[in-house]
Design a protein around this motif. Structure first.
Motif, short mmCIF file in Angstrom:
data_model
loop_
_atom_site.label_atom_id
_atom_site.label_comp_id
_atom_site.label_asym_id
_atom_site.label_seq_id
_atom_site.Cartn_x
_atom_site.Cartn_y
_atom_site.Cartn_z
N ASN A 15 3.62 -11.16 1.76
CA ASN A 15 3.75 -12.52 0.92
C ASN A 15 3.00 -12.39 -0.34
OD1 ASN A 15 1.38 -13.12 1.44
ND2 ASN A 15 1.83 -14.42 3.17
N SER A 17 0.66 -14.14 -1.83
CA SER A 17 -0.81 -14.17 -1.90
C SER A 17 -1.50 -12.84 -1.30
CB SER A 17 -1.35 -15.38 -1.23
OG SER A 17 -1.90 -15.03 -0.08
N THR A 18 -0.89 -11.99 -0.47
CA THR A 18 -1.18 -11.03 0.07
C THR A 18 -1.40 -9.75 -1.14
OG1 THR A 18 -0.59 -11.34 2.23
CG2 THR A 18 -1.04 -8.96 1.91
N SER A 20 -1.44 -10.54 -4.27
CA SER A 20 -2.35 -10.79 -5.27
C SER A 20 -3.84 -10.51 -4.66
CB SER A 20 -2.47 -12.26 -5.44
OG SER A 20 -3.49 -12.84 -6.04
N ARG A 21 -4.07 -10.65 -3.28
CA ARG A 21 -5.31 -10.15 -2.81
C ARG A 21 -5.67 -8.66 -2.58
NH1 ARG A 21 -5.67 -12.15 2.47
NH2 ARG A 21 -3.50 -13.40 2.16
#
Ligand code: RIB
Length: 335
Positions: A15, A17-18, A20-21
């Motif tokens: 996803n 957010s993964t 981005s991190r």
């Protein structure tokens, strides 16, 4: 269409957010996933959208620098210091040149604020109307003034000891025996220049036999200084020494001396202010007052970013850096 974070997420099978991190070395992503995401991002030629990131973080990671005269090499050194300090905090420097035009300066201010810069560095607000100055002081973005003390209550400032520098120049000429002394400078409302003039004049007046210098105001550039020097020497041909408000003006004095067939320092001693690089290269090398230009730019950005990150919004900070006489070959002893 530019590749987005969604494309990288879809292609990597994770996803957003993964992604981005993984790309920002964030928590909770195992090494294998991080490697996969990084390689997909590289293959798709993905570039993070800093505008979108700024919307989330409230920071653009950019700092504006508005200078009044980009032709003056003084600002090149200041900009280097500012850019280095900004870079060490992952910020870019956006450079604007106002040509000392108040409307242009205000236009750049507005446009930098609209770009949501983290702070603005500028060398003067004196050309702005009081209501414009108030508007800037309350704009919510830190503003640091360079080499200006006139508005220190509303803005942070980083300045050289301009008054002390004027005093050093005067003392040097007195020590060399000069008594017919002149000072050519820019407009009288120019804050740091009046500090230099004050230090210069007060020191001459405090000499055992007080010296009253000729002070001429005019355009604050090479041609302005050339014109002022001709006016000065037409009216006061016995002048033996000139203190120019900055090195660029000192070069205008050199030009006027050449026009008149005068030798420096044989016929006229000359001292400048700034210690820009060319001053040690010209013939004769220019005696001048050194101000720490790179350090000023660096310190101004440090203050700016500290205020930007300070939730308690501390009061503006003022810092004064020392100056130094650089004794070269453009002044001679006359006693
Ligand atoms: O406005 C530019 C000038 O002011 C520079 O030459 C330097 O003297 C600065 O203080």
């Amino acid at each position: 269409m530019p590749v987005t974070i969604k494309d990288v997420a879809r292609e990597s099978g994770v996803n957003i957010s993964t992604v981005s991190r993984a790309l920002n070395n964030g928590y909770g992503v195992n090494a294998q996933t991080r490697e996969l995401v990084v390689s997909v991002a590289r293959r798709l030629n993905y570039r993070p959208n800093s505008v979108a990131r700024g919307l989330v973080t409230g920071r653009s990671h950019s700092v504006g620098l508005i200078v009044s005269d980009i032709r003056n090499p003084f600002f090149a050194d200041v900009a280097r210091g500012a850019a280095d300090a900004a870079r060490s905090e992952n910020c870019d420097l956006v450079l604007c040149n106002s040509d000392l035009d108040a409307a242009r300066q205000m236009g750049y201010m507005q446009s930098l604020l609209e770009k949501r810069v983290d702070g603005i560095l500028m060398n003067s607000v004196s050309a702005l109307r009081p209501e414009e100055q108030k508007q800037l002081a309350e704009c919510g973005v830190p503003i640091v003034l360079l080499n200006r003390s006139e508005s220190s209550r509303a803005f942070s400032t980083v300045a050289a000891d301009n008054e002390g520098g004027g005093a050093l120049a005067a003392q040097h000429l007195l020590d060399l025996g000069h008594r017919n002394i002149a000072h050519i400078t820019g407009p009288s409302q120019h804050g740091n220049l009046s500090d230099r003039t004050r230090g210069f004049v007060q020191t001459l007046m405090k000499a055992p036999v007080p010296v009253v210098p000729q002070v001429l105001h005019g355009a604050f550039d090479f041609e302005g200084a050339r014109t002022l020097t001709h006016q000065l020497l037409d009216r006061h041909p016995k002048t033996t020494a000139i203190f120019a408000a900055n090195d660029v003006m000192a070069f205008g004095v050199v030009r006027a001396a050449l026009d008149r067939g005068l030798k420096i320092p044989g016929d006229l001693s000359l001292i400048g202010f700034d210690n820009i690089e060319f001053s040690s290269i010209i013939q004769p090398p220019l005696t001048t007052i050194h101000q720490p230009k790179y350090e000023m730019g660096h310190a101004a950005v440090e203050i700016l970013l500290r205020i930007a990150g300070d939730k308690n919004k501390r009061a503006p900070e003022s810092r004064i850096l020392g100056v130094e006489l650089m004794e070269r070959d453009s002044c001679r002893r006359i006693l």
